[in-house]
Design a protein around this motif. Structure first.
Motif, short mmCIF file in Angstrom:
data_model
loop_
_atom_site.label_atom_id
_atom_site.label_comp_id
_atom_site.label_asym_id
_atom_site.label_seq_id
_atom_site.Cartn_x
_atom_site.Cartn_y
_atom_site.Cartn_z
N PRO A 263 0.80 -1.23 0.00
CA PRO A 263 0.00 0.00 0.00
C PRO A 263 0.83 1.28 0.00
N ASN A 264 2.05 1.23 0.52
CA ASN A 264 2.90 2.44 0.53
C ASN A 264 3.78 2.55 -0.70
N GLY A 265 3.55 1.69 -1.67
CA GLY A 265 4.26 1.81 -2.94
C GLY A 265 5.54 1.02 -3.05
N ASP A 266 5.90 0.27 -2.01
CA ASP A 266 7.10 -0.56 -2.08
C ASP A 266 6.80 -1.86 -2.84
N PHE A 267 7.86 -2.50 -3.29
CA PHE A 267 7.72 -3.81 -3.93
C PHE A 267 8.22 -4.89 -2.99
N VAL A 268 7.58 -6.05 -3.05
CA VAL A 268 8.01 -7.16 -2.20
C VAL A 268 9.41 -7.59 -2.61
N GLY A 269 10.13 -8.13 -1.63
CA GLY A 269 11.49 -8.57 -1.91
C GLY A 269 11.71 -10.02 -1.55
N SER A 270 12.95 -10.43 -1.66
CA SER A 270 13.43 -11.78 -1.32
C SER A 270 12.50 -12.86 -1.87
N GLY A 271 12.17 -13.83 -1.02
CA GLY A 271 11.42 -14.99 -1.48
C GLY A 271 10.01 -14.67 -1.93
N MET A 272 9.44 -13.56 -1.45
CA MET A 272 8.06 -13.23 -1.81
C MET A 272 7.94 -12.87 -3.28
#
Length: 312
Positions: A263-272
């Motif tokens: 919701p804050n505009g970040d992208f998921v990282g690592s295994g996700m």
């Protein structure tokens, strides 16, 4: 008895024996199914969808080292040692090409291999046990439609006493409960579909839940997040706690599962990122069902950071 009568009787016996033997022949030709008609294009297509939802390809392909799809060999580092995922291609020597339907279901439902060995719960049969027979057989149909990979499995590299496989028997008695997912008639169809996907197929709790010293999920803190999980990765709290998904709307969760954007505009990282590459291929209805179920979970306090992690 006249010759014509004897001939007719022999013909009748041959037909009777062929009728009796035909199911066995067809079962051998179709990996243990009763009839060839059960392995249809629709079954393979449903299996392909489940294969994506369960993230099977990511785990059973050693992409980092250029491994063939489904050939296994991916290293998963844990507190107990390193697990290497097995070959799940239909190769008859190194994969699952000789598995019957009943053996396939038993592996997922009971965590037992065709030769009777207990599987380590690094293979999340503790979640897959909830899948229906129909879904498991569709998944098998898809796997058997893929190219065989002639790659031998690599043995796990585990510390003692975790390397002692017979210890899995008491572990199962303590921590494993088998059986298909049972819905809740008091809940909506969306909730039940989401519960089935999250608990059984996509097995979210396997990564997003802390474990005890013996590697069993802490049921009281299921979905509360984990620090230093497999491969040293962290997984956040996915319950509606204020420090989890409490401030997220249903559409926020759906957007993350489709685009990997918070919701804050970040992208998921690592295994996700790997997970989202698969949940993005699910139907809008299934992503919505997952979101509905997660929003309905009881809020849980996030798993506390271990001292070593907090100091990083």
């Amino acid at each position: 008895m006249p010759a014509t009568a004897r001939s007719a009787r022999r013909s009748d016996l041959i037909v009777r024996h062929l009728v009796w033997a035909l199911p066995l022949v067809m079962a051998a030709a179709t990996g243990g199914r009763a009839t060839a008609e059960e392995v249809t294009a629709e079954s393979v297509a449903r299996g392909a969808y489940l294969f994506v939802a369960a993230d099977c390809g990511s785990c059973h392909t050693d992409s980092k080292n250029g491994g063939a799809p489904l050939g296994g060999g991916r290293a998963i580092k844990t507190a107990f040692g390193t697990f290497y995922t097995p070959n799940i291609s239909p190769d008859r020597d190194h994969g699952i090409g000789t598995w019957t339907d009943s053996q396939f279901i038993r592996a997922f439902r009971k965590g037992v291999s065709p030769d009777g060995r207990d599987y380590y719960p690094a293979f999340p049969y503790t979640s897959f046990t909830g899948m229906t027979d129909r879904d498991l057989l569709d998944l098998k149909a898809y796997l058997f439609s893929q190219p065989p990979v002639p790659t031998a499995d690599r043995p796990h590299d585990l510390r003692f006493p975790y390397s002692v496989r017979w210890a899995l028997m008491p572990w199962k008695i303590l921590y494993f409960r088998e059986g298909p997912f049972l819905g809740d008639a008091s809940r909506s169809m969306e909730w039940n579909r989401g519960a089935y996907l999250v608990k059984a197929v996509t097995h979210c709790g396997e990564c997003h839940s802390p474990r005890n010293a013996l590697g069993a999920i802490d049921k009281a803190r299921r979905f509360a997040g984990v620090w230093n999980g497999p491969d040293g990765l962290n997984a956040p709290n996915i319950t509606p706690h204020p420090d989890g998904l409490g401030k997220w709307s249903t559409s926020d969760i759906e957007a993350l599962l489709k685009d990997g954007i918070t919701p804050n505009g970040d992208f998921v990282g690592s295994g996700m990122r790997e997970v989202v590459s698969n949940t993005a291929k699910l139907s809008d209805a299934d992503r919505h069902a997952i979101a509905v179920f997660l929003r309905a979970l009881p809020p849980k306090e996030p798993t506390p950071k271990p001292a070593a992690t907090a100091s990083r």
